[in-house]
Structure formats: C-alpha cells, structure tokens
Design an enzyme around this catalytic site. Structure first.
Site, short mmCIF file in Angstrom:
data_model
loop_
_atom_site.label_atom_id
_atom_site.label_comp_id
_atom_site.label_asym_id
_atom_site.label_seq_id
_atom_site.Cartn_x
_atom_site.Cartn_y
_atom_site.Cartn_z
N ARG A 149 0.95 -1.10 -0.07
CA ARG A 149 -0.02 0.11 0.03
C ARG A 149 0.86 1.05 0.06
O ARG A 149 2.00 1.23 0.43
CB ARG A 149 -0.99 0.15 1.18
CG ARG A 149 -1.83 -1.15 1.49
CD ARG A 149 -2.58 -0.91 2.71
NE ARG A 149 -3.68 -2.21 2.89
CZ ARG A 149 -3.00 -3.39 3.38
NH1 ARG A 149 -2.15 -3.59 4.07
NH2 ARG A 149 -4.13 -4.20 3.63
N LYS A 173 -2.01 -2.36 8.09
CA LYS A 173 -3.21 -1.78 8.72
C LYS A 173 -3.18 -2.42 9.92
O LYS A 173 -2.84 -3.49 10.33
CB LYS A 173 -4.41 -1.96 7.79
CG LYS A 173 -4.71 -1.25 6.70
CD LYS A 173 -6.20 -1.78 6.15
CE LYS A 173 -6.27 -0.76 4.73
NZ LYS A 173 -7.54 -0.91 4.07
N HIS A 245 -2.02 2.25 -5.78
CA HIS A 245 -2.81 1.23 -5.68
C HIS A 245 -2.83 0.06 -7.08
O HIS A 245 -3.16 -0.95 -6.93
CB HIS A 245 -4.23 1.27 -5.10
CG HIS A 245 -4.62 0.47 -4.18
ND1 HIS A 245 -4.21 0.24 -2.74
CD2 HIS A 245 -5.69 -0.56 -4.36
CE1 HIS A 245 -4.74 -0.73 -2.39
NE2 HIS A 245 -5.56 -1.15 -3.00
N ARG A 248 -0.18 -2.40 -6.77
CA ARG A 248 -0.58 -3.34 -5.85
C ARG A 248 -1.60 -4.28 -6.55
O ARG A 248 -1.50 -5.55 -6.60
CB ARG A 248 -1.34 -3.04 -4.64
CG ARG A 248 -1.78 -3.92 -3.58
CD ARG A 248 -2.02 -2.92 -2.23
NE ARG A 248 -3.12 -3.57 -1.45
CZ ARG A 248 -2.65 -4.30 -0.59
NH1 ARG A 248 -1.12 -4.57 -0.28
NH2 ARG A 248 -3.27 -4.97 0.56
N HIS A 271 -3.76 -9.20 3.75
CA HIS A 271 -5.12 -9.38 4.12
C HIS A 271 -5.30 -10.15 5.20
O HIS A 271 -4.76 -11.50 5.03
CB HIS A 271 -5.82 -9.89 2.92
CG HIS A 271 -5.96 -8.76 1.64
ND1 HIS A 271 -6.39 -9.29 0.46
CD2 HIS A 271 -5.78 -7.60 1.56
CE1 HIS A 271 -6.61 -8.01 -0.19
NE2 HIS A 271 -6.15 -7.10 0.58
N TYR A 280 -6.42 -16.19 9.38
CA TYR A 280 -5.08 -15.44 8.81
C TYR A 280 -4.17 -16.44 8.71
O TYR A 280 -3.89 -17.14 9.64
CB TYR A 280 -4.64 -14.36 9.75
CG TYR A 280 -3.50 -13.52 9.36
CD1 TYR A 280 -3.52 -12.67 8.16
CD2 TYR A 280 -2.23 -13.40 10.11
CE1 TYR A 280 -2.61 -12.02 7.72
CE2 TYR A 280 -1.16 -12.74 9.53
CZ TYR A 280 -1.24 -11.83 8.46
OH TYR A 280 -0.16 -11.35 7.98
#
Length: 299
Positions: A149, A173, A245, A248, A271, A280
């Site tokens: 990102r 994030k 982006h 990405r 993610h 995850y």
C-alpha cells in the site's frame, strides 16, 4: 472422494469428450483449483458436491478484493460454471450452485491494472540521471515487486530491509507486521538509491530510518507518490487512471493469473481473511519467496 478426484475427472472430460486444446484444459483446471484453494484457506469442510451458492459468491468477492480485473473474474467464473455443469451432467449433483451467479459487469469502472509492457514503459520513462529519478525507480519497483500500500511504502524503514534474505518487514493496517519478499530488480534499484543518492541528502531529524525521502530530507507524502505516478502515465500517454494502488492490483493479478497459490498472495498483501471467519494464514518465508520467483513477471 475429494476435490482432486472431481478435478481429475473434469480434466478427462475436457480432453476426451470435449476435445479441448491443452491450453484451454489448463485454464479451466486452473480456475477450479483457485476455488479449491479458497475453500482450504477459509477452513471450510466441504467438497465440490456440498459447496453452496453463498460459498461461490464469497469466492468472487475474495478475488475481487485481491485486485483481479472484471475480465479475469468473469473468465474464472466461466471455468467454475463449466465444472459444475460437468458435475450436473455426470449426476453427481442435482443442483448447480453457480446457476444464479452472474459475472461482474464488464462495463462498470473497476480499478485498472497494468500489463507487463505498460509497467516496463512506465519504468523506462523515469529519468535515472536525476536523484529523484533514482528514488522513483526504486519506489515503483518496490510497489510492484511486493504489492505494498502507498502508506506502507512511504513508511518503509532501512531497518526493515533484509537484503541478505530478500525480504522487507512491512507495518500494515492496524499496525500489523508482515514479512514480504522483495524481488531482485527492486532490491537492485533500492540499493542504488540508498548507496548513491540517499547518502548525499541532508536528512531531517526523525527521518533517519526512512528509506524514501524528498529533497528536503523528510518522508514522502501519499500525494507526492500519486503525483509521480500520474506524471509518468501522462509522459507515456497511458490512457488509464492509475495510482499507487494500481501497482498493488497488478502485483496480485499477475501472480494469481500466473498460477500462484491464493494463500501466498493473501499473505503478501497483508489481508486477514475477507471471509466471516477472519482467518489469517501464515506461510513459510521460503515458500513465499519461491512464489515470487516462480510467478512474478520481474523475477
């Protein structure tokens, strides 16, 4: 019986009864294998005969979130629909879970991706004779090589660059950390920038560890990275609306379409799971590096 059994039977059907070309057979099987991988990473205890329409819908959402183009999504859904028509034809199922699922509207505006030629053209348009050009090449190579990102790119630290093993530590994030492989080309241009350009910059206090700096010795802003990319696109006459982006999206799409495992791409993009279980999946570093080397166009 498991996924592999039904996929194997489908492959025989395409070859022997439908007389499809080897490339077409490979493409259809590739699509079904991606669905199988999604089921596995979502920890769903289901086989092709018990999968539901909701599961197929979740899969479409998943590949969309990974950045696949509408055309790629539609093609993949077409392969999966053919698989379930085959299962229906063989009377292994009595209801097609894909029957009511429509492909993405190809006319709607989705994030653009870049093909390899366009990426090469953008890189070639950079003026490497300037300090900013050296930095910009290193930045864009890193964006495309590792699927970062823009916020992750501008906050990348020298202390998070592990050149000896070809990985970078990324703060994503929610301050979640992940290790991501970085390709040889990206490492080469980052090294050139750090050793030949960055070392001559008067660095402001607090930014000593930031890799990418502006001419005043501070961290780049998101807006500056957007501007650099837009100016390059204009320079080569690229008729696409692109942003950081876009690199990405291109990273994910090129890996997936090249045959990379969905779990590896999910891990590298940072993610968690976009399914309701919020799984995850952690993978071995050597495996992630192998995926980059095998399937990334610039490796």
């Amino acid at each position: 019986m498991n996924w592999d059994h039904y996929i194997h039977q489908f492959e025989h059907y395409l070859k022997l009864e439908r007389s499809f070309s080897p490339n077409s057979v490979e493409a259809y099987i590739h699509d079904v294998i991606k669905l199988k991988q999604f089921v596995e990473i979502s920890n769903l205890q289901i086989d092709p005969l018990t999968i539901s329409t909701k599961h197929i819908q979740d899969f479409i959402v998943y590949i969309n979130e990974l950045g696949m183009t509408a055309h790629s999504q539609a093609r993949m859904l077409s392969g999966i629909k053919a698989f379930y028509k085959f299962l229906l034809y063989e009377e292994w199922i009595d209801q097609d879970p894909t029957a009511l699922i429509e492909g993405p509207k190809l006319g709607r505006k989705l994030p653009d991706t870049l093909n390899l030629l366009e990426i090469e053209q953008l890189f070639s348009a950079i003026d490497h004779s300037t300090p900013e050009g050296s930095r910009n090449r290193a930045m864009l190579e890193t964006l495309y090589s590792s699927g970062l990102r823009v916020s992750e790119l501008i906050n990348l630290r020298l202390s998070n660059l592990y050149q000896d093993i070809g990985f970078i530590r990324v703060i994503g994030k929610g301050s979640k950390e992940r290790l991501v492989p970085i390709g040889r080309e990206a490492l080469k241009y980052v090294s050139i920038y750090v050793e030949e350009v960055r070392c001559h910059i008067s660095i402001k206090k607090g930014f000593e560890d930031h890799i990418f700096l502006n001419r005043r010795g501070a961290a780049l802003t998101r807006v500056m990275v957007f501007t650099i990319i837009k100016n390059l696109a204009r320079k080569i006459g690229l008729n696409k609306k692109i942003s950081p982006h876009t690199f990405r999206h291109s990273f994910a799409t090129h890996l997936i379409e090249g045959g990379a495992d969905l779990r590896a791409v999910q891990e590298m993009l940072g993610h968690e799971s976009i399914t309701t279980t919020e799984i995850y999946t952690h993978l071995d570093r050597d495996y992630l590096k192998q995926v980059i080397q095998e399937f990334h166009p610039r490796s």
